[in-house]
Design an enzyme around this catalytic site. Sequence first.
Site, PDB file in Angstrom:
ATOM      1  N   LYS A 157      19.256  15.981  34.448  1.00 11.58           N
ATOM      2  CA  LYS A 157      18.127  15.789  34.242  1.00 11.58           C
ATOM      3  C   LYS A 157      16.936  15.047  34.534  1.00 11.58           C
ATOM      4  O   LYS A 157      17.856  14.378  35.015  1.00 11.58           O
ATOM      5  CB  LYS A 157      17.984  16.152  32.373  1.00 11.58           C
ATOM      6  N   SER A 203      19.589  30.438  36.746  1.00 12.70           N
ATOM      7  CA  SER A 203      19.602  29.245  38.063  1.00 12.70           C
ATOM      8  C   SER A 203      20.323  29.676  39.207  1.00 12.70           C
ATOM      9  O   SER A 203      20.380  29.169  40.016  1.00 12.70           O
ATOM     10  CB  SER A 203      19.297  28.035  37.146  1.00 12.70           C
ATOM     11  N   THR A 229      16.950  33.021  30.119  1.00 13.16           N
ATOM     12  CA  THR A 229      17.007  31.376  28.809  1.00 13.16           C
ATOM     13  C   THR A 229      17.140  32.606  27.499  1.00 13.16           C
ATOM     14  O   THR A 229      18.115  32.842  26.371  1.00 13.16           O
ATOM     15  CB  THR A 229      15.983  30.724  28.572  1.00 13.16           C
ATOM     16  N   ASP A 269      11.987  23.092  32.219  1.00 14.77           N
ATOM     17  CA  ASP A 269      12.094  22.789  30.717  1.00 14.77           C
ATOM     18  C   ASP A 269      10.847  22.861  30.543  1.00 14.77           C
ATOM     19  O   ASP A 269      10.052  22.994  30.923  1.00 14.77           O
ATOM     20  CB  ASP A 269      12.818  21.771  31.123  1.00 14.77           C
TER      21      ASP A 269
END
Length: 445
Positions: A125, A377, A208, A165
């Site tokens: 991340k 992804s 998502t 994000d």
Amino acid sequence: MDYVNRVLQELKEKNPGQPEFHQAATEVLESLKAVIEANPAYEKAGLLERLVEPERAVMFRVPWVDDNGNVHVNKGYRVQFNSAIGPYKGGLRFHPSVNLSIIKFLGFEQIFKNSLTSLPIGGGKGGSDFNPKGKSDREIMRFCQSFMTELYRHLGSDTDVPAGDIGVGGREVGYLFGQYKRIRNEHTGVLTGRGLAYGGSLVRTEATGYGVVYISQEALNSKLQGSFLGKRVVISGSGNVAIYACQKAQQLGAKVVAMSDSNGYIYDPDGIKLEIVKEIKEVRRARIKEYIEKVPTATYKEGHKDIWSIKCDIALPCATQNELDLDAAKTLVANGVILVAEGANMPTTLEATQYFLSNKIIFLPGKAANAGGVATSALEMAQSSSRIFWSFERVDSELQNIMVNIFRNIDSASQKYGYEGNYVVGANIAGFLKVADAMMAQGIV
Ligand code: NDP
Ligand code: 2IT
């Protein structure tokens, strides 16, 4: 002291001032106790000590110049947490609250989430404390270019593949990709969430949110012979995840009555008109409050936390970490909620999670419920490598299969280890076992 508690205590001592990372690690490690105790080889191999220490963490300066010629400096981060089962994979967050603790909690969660997808992706991340709100397109572009001018050296389509994000969507991924390609002279699948014209995958934008609803539908169907049809749904947030969760819930016949942003929430008893939300949030990047100008029968309240006071059957927290606390959980349960699925990462506090579990609410933790984004992804990575792109229907059906399988895996892991219906334990164990197998096989590295 047992192995799990010893590792947790050392983690807190060695990483002071990282409450979100402590929270995520505590939740995962405590729920692994049954498997850890049954496998003493893990302790001999120092498996947990290695699991909680990122393989690499880079922190860097991101200088940029605004439209008025003023110089700004932000912090940039990329935490490459675990590559046991595949290249580091995980999003980039641009939000003023970003710090090392938040990036580490997100990177740690990502390890288990990515494992649950069944696809070959490790956990990572990154992000910055840059605040995109109110910035011009050119400022966003210059920031992204500066960010990538350092980050590129740590990336690669088989090394580390970032995505979006909070605060990072299609626009930012485009600028980041353009700068990467310019420096490296390579057009590869080094970022996902790319535009369709330059290597992106259909369904990644929706994935998502759709995934949150697909897994919830499977849980409702298999546990209660139920569905979204006719259900009242509350969704926090009005960003990428929230918008497409709303769209899929509505397609399945639910009535979504509330959404929010960081300032407040809207309540529309007749059902949210999603096109209006999309126009406000996706097109104009404005405040959700404007919804009531278009829909006078709806109401707006300042403060996003009260959204959980609205009566609903299904609650989908899709904004940010720790947005749903114990008080909110008590209200939701008192109002008859039957299912809570985390579209966001760690939106539910540990106390609120325990409250849902002890009240037998179907609770789907983020690392399972929001895995559809990173799974898609990985499908984008597969398409990039093969240089052949799939239809919307094909990607969507792969996504549905992945979400159904995640539910089956976490459900059966919860049963196998004696925690039937506890999908926090189920998801942590199911996600952990594959990573642990890979780490054990690869030696002390
Ligand atoms: P976006 O930036 O598109 O939207 C974020 C939404 O949450 C906005 O409505 C924003 O409000 C609100 N929000 C952000 N921070 C806060 C805060 N501190 N308090 C209250 N509200 C806040 O992000 P995404 O939709 O992509 O991400 C939402 C969540 O889902 C995050 O937890 C992210 O980690 C998670 N997630 C995202 C995935 C993806 O593919 N994008 C995949 C898996 C999980 P405002 O407009 O006022 O800023
Ligand atoms: O939290 C997440 O899983 C994401 N932000 C998506 C990561 C990705 O690589 O698609």
